[in-house]
Design a protein around this motif. Structure first.
Motif, short mmCIF file in Angstrom:
data_model
loop_
_atom_site.label_atom_id
_atom_site.label_comp_id
_atom_site.label_asym_id
_atom_site.label_seq_id
_atom_site.Cartn_x
_atom_site.Cartn_y
_atom_site.Cartn_z
N PHE B 203 -0.80 34.74 60.83
CA PHE B 203 0.08 33.68 61.73
C PHE B 203 0.70 34.50 62.84
CE2 PHE B 203 0.73 29.46 60.67
CZ PHE B 203 -0.01 29.27 59.53
N VAL B 204 1.33 35.65 62.28
CA VAL B 204 2.03 36.36 63.47
C VAL B 204 1.01 37.06 64.45
CG1 VAL B 204 3.15 38.90 63.92
CG2 VAL B 204 3.51 37.45 61.70
N PHE B 205 -0.15 37.58 64.15
CA PHE B 205 -0.91 37.92 65.19
C PHE B 205 -1.48 36.72 66.05
CE2 PHE B 205 -5.18 38.57 67.15
CZ PHE B 205 -5.15 40.03 67.34
N ILE B 206 -1.72 35.50 65.40
CA ILE B 206 -1.96 34.49 66.59
C ILE B 206 -0.87 34.05 67.42
CG2 ILE B 206 -2.74 31.94 66.61
CD1 ILE B 206 -4.44 32.47 64.11
N THR B 207 0.29 33.97 66.84
CA THR B 207 1.47 33.80 67.51
C THR B 207 1.61 34.78 68.87
OG1 THR B 207 2.39 33.05 65.48
CG2 THR B 207 4.01 33.42 67.63
N SER B 208 1.51 36.02 68.64
CA SER B 208 1.62 36.96 69.72
C SER B 208 0.40 36.96 70.69
CB SER B 208 1.66 38.45 68.92
OG SER B 208 1.53 39.47 69.88
N PHE B 209 -0.73 36.77 70.12
CA PHE B 209 -1.86 36.69 71.02
C PHE B 209 -1.87 35.71 71.99
CE2 PHE B 209 -6.38 36.09 71.64
CZ PHE B 209 -6.68 37.56 72.08
N ASP B 210 -1.14 34.41 71.54
CA ASP B 210 -1.28 33.24 72.43
C ASP B 210 0.05 33.13 73.14
OD1 ASP B 210 -4.09 32.80 71.98
OD2 ASP B 210 -3.59 31.79 69.84
N GLU B 211 0.94 33.92 72.94
CA GLU B 211 2.35 33.55 73.45
C GLU B 211 2.40 33.64 74.77
OE1 GLU B 211 6.30 33.09 74.14
OE2 GLU B 211 5.22 34.92 74.98
N PHE B 212 2.92 32.77 75.44
CA PHE B 212 3.08 32.78 76.86
C PHE B 212 4.34 32.94 77.48
CE2 PHE B 212 3.58 30.40 80.70
CZ PHE B 212 2.93 30.96 81.86
N THR B 213 5.24 31.81 77.30
CA THR B 213 6.48 31.83 77.92
C THR B 213 7.47 33.07 77.97
OG1 THR B 213 6.47 29.24 77.07
CG2 THR B 213 8.50 30.19 78.19
N GLY B 214 7.60 33.61 76.60
CA GLY B 214 8.47 34.99 76.78
C GLY B 214 7.75 35.87 77.45
N THR B 215 6.43 35.99 77.32
CA THR B 215 5.68 37.02 78.14
C THR B 215 5.93 37.05 79.68
OG1 THR B 215 3.99 36.93 76.40
CG2 THR B 215 3.51 38.31 78.21
N PHE B 216 5.73 35.60 79.95
CA PHE B 216 5.79 35.39 81.51
C PHE B 216 7.18 35.64 81.93
CE2 PHE B 216 6.86 31.51 84.52
CZ PHE B 216 5.66 31.86 85.28
#
Lengths: 286, 274
Positions: B203-216
């Motif tokens: 779950f953590v891996f997928i959340t981080s791998f697909d995270e957009f808004t915070g990274t943006f």
């Protein structure tokens, strides 16, 4: 050997409750610190920042937010409520169907959008619902109509994307709760002359109320706070609040109004959760 | 009599097929578009199918000049670091929340849920202004920090549920045989909780791998993860290129969906009950 002690203490708990609480807190502390520094602190900063503007401390940012973005606030609430209602209907229908009938195909397939990230869902629907997108190509092939309007970049496309992306999580949670209700309850209702619809409405949903509530609140919050789907597929005017916030920051450097919009979205979330809570509680009393 | 059942059987089969096609179209239809676009070299309206199919854009994505491989490396590195950090802080927290008589246990669990159950964007933008002061904007540690805090709920909740699902009697038995609490934890509890820890890591891996808004907000403009790269391509109507990246981003999630069935036991989900 101390068998008597083992009988006395049903679990491995330190006899001194306070010592246990302290050592437990020490274990939780690293995670809690991360949460406080990286989440609670900026959360408080957003609330505090909403009251600070060039004119001093006060409600200036809120006044500005309401005059500039009043339509967007209403639009956001509207889209979120429509999405919520549709997700509820689709999720309850799917979960009820799977509760009564075992259909492995549906049980597997409905979960797919859950694993598609929001960003990809937005892009995918942008391709699918565009004026010359896949959906319109298929419709015009079947019906012979051309010049179909694209659903992308309209509120309908926005709602379709939100529902498509979010019904699986709600279904998963609600189905799990439905399945934990024993068959005997449903059989009793059916034996008393009720049909399946009534069994869902009068037996399953009331028993599973807490889970349904969680599913709906999660849907609501992720809809109202989502930036990516409105960016990729939403209309250019009116827009959802997250886009206004990003615009205030990226193009105006105006943190005050952005924070005021943030606090307004917190308040909407709290208000709707409270309404939902009181509504369901009232229903149980009746 | 037999005829009646036979015609009924046909009716259900036809109904079932229609339902399958419809459901399949609703769920897969949108994704099919993205998949087709990633292989389309020429696709002009109103053709129902691309005029020319090929691997051109996949080749472009995977050759030296394109930033896809670099972004993928950054995305995977960040996700792996987030998994390690989240596990390190969630295992003690989850164990304490599952086993200790903690005050305000419920409030603590709800606190960890907050980043996922409350609008995130205002927090991200204030995080950005705080991170500016510490020169963390546009750096990998800054992005890791955002990913960590939003994936914390999965790791804390799933590890708590995993520890809860292990019978206390097993630990007691080892304790009664003279093992220390620490030894019991590492020899009995932790190995039994491994499936839960794997589920949480996924779950953590997928959340981080697909995270957009915070990274943006935090990563821009220097940290280009796969999601931010895809966003730029999609906004620029570079449909083929964006679709290739979209598929690259979806594959891990779909793979994990199959794996997760194995590790996410029903007990854990019921243990998550709020």
């Amino acid at each position: 050997m101390q068998p008597r002690a083992a009988v006395k203490r049903p679990s491995i708990r330190v006899s001194d409750g306070q010592r246990e609480a302290v050592s437990g807190l020490v274990l939780v502390l690293p995670a809690l610190l991360v949460l406080c520094v990286l989440y609670i602190y900026p959360l408080c900063a957003s609330i505090a920042g909403s009251f600070v503007s060039d004119e001093g401390i006060g409600l200036h940012n809120f006044a500005k937010a309401f005059t500039l973005y009043g339509t967007d606030i209403l639009f956001t609430i509207g889209i979120t409520i429509i999405t919520l209602v549709l997700v509820f209907v689709v999720a309850v229908l799917t979960a009820s169907f799977l509760r009564f009938r075992n259909w492995p195909f549906l049980n597997f397939v409905y979960r797919l959008p859950l694993f598609i990230p929001y960003l990809i869902a937005g892009h995918t629907m942008r391709v699918f619902l565009a004026p010359h997108g896949i959906l319109n190509i298929l419709i015009s092939r079947v019906t012979g109509l051309s010049d179909l309007p694209g659903l992308a970049f309209s509120w309908i496309g926005l709602v379709i994307t939100f529902v498509w992306k979010q019904f699986p999580l709600a279904t998963l949670l609600i189905l799990g709760a439905f399945q934990s209700v024993e068959d005997s309850y449903i059989e009793a209702s059916l034996n008393l002359g009720g049909n399946k619809v009534r069994a869902v409405w009068e037996i399953l949903l009331p028993i599973c109320r807490p889970t349904v509530l969680v599913a709906m609140v999660l849907t609501f919050v992720s809809t109202i706070g989502c930036l990516t789907i409105p960016l990729l597929i939403g209309p250019s005017k009116p827009v959802m609040l997250p886009i206004d916030m990003a615009f205030r920051i990226n193009y105006m450097g105006d943190w005050g109004v952005a924070n005021a919009l943030g606090v307004i979205s917190y308040l909407i979330v709290i208000a709707l959760s409270m309404y939902y809570l009181s509504y369901t509680v009232k229903k149980e009393d009746a | 009599m037999q005829n009646v059942t036979k015609s009924k059987w046909w009716q259900t089969m036809i109904l079932k097929t229609i339902a399958m096609v419809l459901i399949g179209f609703i769920v897969f239809g949108p994704l099919m578009g993205t998949l087709l676009w990633s292989f389309a070299e020429k696709w002009f309206w109103p053709a129902a199918f691309p005029q020319e199919l090929g691997l051109k854009y996949w080749k472009i994505a995977f050759t030296g000049q394109s930033p896809v491989l670099d972004s993928m490396a950054i995305s995977i590195t960040i996700a792996l670091i987030v998994v390690v950090l989240a596990t390190l802080i969630s295992v003690p927290a989850g164990y304490a929340l599952a086993r200790f008589n903690l005050p305000w246990k419920r409030i603590l669990l709800v606190l960890f849920l907050m980043p996922q159950a409350f609008p995130q964007l205002p927090v991200f933008i204030n995080m950005t202004s705080i991170f500016y002061r510490y020169d963390l904007v546009g750096t990998v540690p800054g992005v890791i920090a955002v990913h960590l805090v939003i994936s914390l709920v999965y790791s804390v909740w799933i590890t708590t549920a995993a520890f809860k699902s292990i019978p206390v009697t097993l630990e007691e038995a080892a304790r009664n045989l003279g093992a220390s609490r620490l030894r019991v934890f590492f020899r009995i509890t932790l190995p039994l909780a491994t499936p839960g820890l794997i589920a949480s890591s996924i779950f953590v891996f997928i959340t981080s791998f697909d995270e957009f808004t915070g990274t943006f907000f935090i990563g821009a403009p220097f940290i280009q993860t796969l999601p931010t790269l895809m966003y730029t391509a999609s906004m620029g109507y570079n449909m083929q290129y964006a679709s290739v990246i979209a598929i690259l981003l979806t594959i891990p999630a779909l793979l994990f969906m199959l794996v997760l069935e194995k590790f996410l036991k029903a007990e854990y989900i019921s243990g998550l009950g709020v």
